[in-house]
Write an enzyme that holds these catalytic residues in place. Structure first.
Site, PDB file in Angstrom:
ATOM      1  CE  LYS A 139       5.371  -2.154  -5.448  1.00 28.02           C
ATOM      2  NZ  LYS A 139       4.509  -1.749  -6.532  1.00 28.02           N
ATOM      3  CE1 TYR A 172       2.632   1.696  -7.790  1.00 30.32           C
ATOM      4  CE2 TYR A 172       0.563   1.954  -6.336  1.00 30.32           C
ATOM      5  CZ  TYR A 172       1.816   1.274  -6.531  1.00 30.32           C
ATOM      6  OH  TYR A 172       2.361   0.443  -5.655  1.00 30.32           O
ATOM      7  CB  SER A 194       2.233  -1.083  -3.379  1.00 28.11           C
ATOM      8  OG  SER A 194       2.413  -1.924  -4.640  1.00 28.11           O
ATOM      9  CE1 TYR A 230       7.267  -6.577  -4.745  1.00 25.88           C
ATOM     10  CE2 TYR A 230       5.903  -8.026  -5.616  1.00 25.88           C
ATOM     11  CZ  TYR A 230       6.173  -6.785  -5.640  1.00 25.88           C
ATOM     12  OH  TYR A 230       5.376  -5.871  -6.098  1.00 25.88           O
ATOM     13  CB  VAL A 237      -3.522  -3.778  -4.765  1.00 26.21           C
ATOM     14  CG1 VAL A 237      -3.224  -2.880  -5.981  1.00 26.21           C
ATOM     15  CG2 VAL A 237      -2.499  -4.884  -4.512  1.00 26.21           C
TER      16      VAL A 237
HETATM   17  O1  DON Z   1       3.011  -6.816  -6.973  1.00 31.33           O
HETATM   18  C1  DON Z   1       1.774  -6.883  -7.053  1.00 31.33           C
HETATM   19  O2  DON Z   1       1.134  -6.447  -7.894  1.00 31.33           O
HETATM   20  C2  DON Z   1       1.310  -6.617  -5.379  1.00 31.33           C
HETATM   21  N1  DON Z   1       2.072  -7.309  -4.539  1.00 31.33           N
HETATM   22  C3  DON Z   1       1.418  -5.029  -5.106  1.00 31.33           C
HETATM   23  C4  DON Z   1       0.847  -4.029  -6.011  1.00 31.33           C
HETATM   24  C5  DON Z   1       0.330  -2.979  -5.147  1.00 31.33           C
HETATM   25  O3  DON Z   1      -0.117  -3.105  -4.038  1.00 31.33           O
HETATM   26  C6  DON Z   1      -0.045  -1.691  -6.155  1.00 31.33           C
HETATM   27  N2  DON Z   1      -0.542  -0.661  -5.321  1.00 31.33           N
HETATM   28  N3  DON Z   1      -1.364   0.201  -5.687  1.00 31.33           N
END
Ligand code: DON
Length: 309
Positions: free
Chosen positions: A68, A245, A65, A193, A263
């Site tokens: 993003k 978040y 994330s 993505y 994550v």
């Molecule tokens: O889209 C997803 O679920 C992962 N590629 C990224 C999510 C993420 O890193 C949320 N972070 N804390």
């Protein structure tokens, strides 16, 4: 502002290690479950080009994330604020990062911000390129510019692993297509993505990206402007309001720095006009943030009074 010495960072890493046991590595993307839960690293990058670091600094991990905030900067540079914010909002959700709930209850059905998965998908859909590979090459070139590293590329293993299990992100994509937020092919969007999320990096390179945001879009080591100041400002504001978040409020109170987590266990954090911070610690808390990474930031922020508030 005291420069945090390598030995101070070493002490911080050691003090935070005891939290690792209370978290878990992400497993919903199967390839991420292979991470070593015990890894922990921090790097601080300064405008004079020096870097202090401690822990497993050479370990590579994927942006997830954190990408993003980078795709948001790129989309704003390519399309401008008016277009980008016609597709994605500016408000925190208070929901988990992959939640679909607000898409259904918000009218019109527009993702509330670019830091949640729905909003990030809408932003990635804007990245220029006639094909998925042109889009991901465009994104990768931008990350190379931010880090100064020509070797930066994505992990096919992690991208494939996420692509084949991204049921929730697919749902978000198709839901937004139904409501006209996204047009085009959702499978192609997921391809781009999952690859942007799978860009490999280490915490020193992450700290370099943070440094560019700390200096309003300019690399202070070279003087090169990479992101317009207004866009860097928007990105940092989203980091404060939504970057961690549904833990963003607590993070702002306890640590008080613009930051973005992923994550895989990465955290990019910014001390405006001072330095960039890159962190890696794959043991996550229940909101998907690096548990020992948060602890390290809390120790540093409290000890050196780093909060911007
Ligand atoms: O889209 C997803 O679920 C992962 N590629 C990224 C999510 C993420 O890193 C949320 N972070 N804390």
């Amino acid at each position: 502002m005291a420069c945090k010495s390598a030995s101070e960072l070493e002490r911080t890493v050691n003090a935070a290690r005891e939290c690792i046991q209370y978290g878990n590595v992400a497993a919903y993307i199967p390839a991420l479950a292979k991470a070593n839960k015990e890894d922990l690293a921090i790097a601080l990058y300064y405008p004079d080009g020096t870097c202090n670091s401690a822990g497993d600094v050479n370990k590579r991990f994927t942006l997830q994330s954190i990408s993003k905030v980078i795709s948001l900067a790129l989309a704003l540079m390519e399309h401008g604020e008016k277009y980008v914010f016609s597709k994605v909002g500016m408000e925190p959700t208070g929901d988990p990062f992959h939640s679909i709930a607000k898409l259904e209850t918000t009218v019109p059905s527009k993702p509330l911000n670019p830091m949640i998965n729905a909003g990030a998908l809408a932003v990635t859909n804007m990245i220029s390129g006639n094909t998925a590979s042109e889009q991901i090459n465009n994104f990768t070139s931008f990350v190379r510019k931010l880090t100064g590293g020509d070797h930066i590329s994505y992990s096919s293993e992690v991208a494939d692993s996420e692509f084949h299990t991204a049921y929730l992100n697919r749902s978000l994509g198709y839901y937004m297509k139904e409501h006209g937020i996204i047009n085009g092919d959702i499978e192609r969007l997921l391809d781009v993505y999952t690859k942007q999320c799978a860009i490999n990096i280490n915490c020193i390179e992450l700290a370099k990206i943070a440094l560019v945001f700390a200096f309003d879009g300019t690399n202070p080591c070279t003087g090169e402007r990479i992101i317009p100041a207004q866009i860097a400002r928007i990105c940092k504001t989203f980091m404060v309001t939504c970057g961690m978040y549904n833990a963003s409020g607590e993070f702002a109170i306890k640590i008080g720095l613009p930051a973005k987590s992923g994550v895989s266990g990465g955290i990019l954090a910014v001390l405006p006009n001072k330095f960039g911070i890159g962190i890696y610690g794959p043991s996550l808390d229940d909101k998907g943030n690096s548990i020992a990474g948060l602890k390290m930031l809390e120790i540093l922020s409290t000890t050196f009074k780093l909060s911007i508030f």
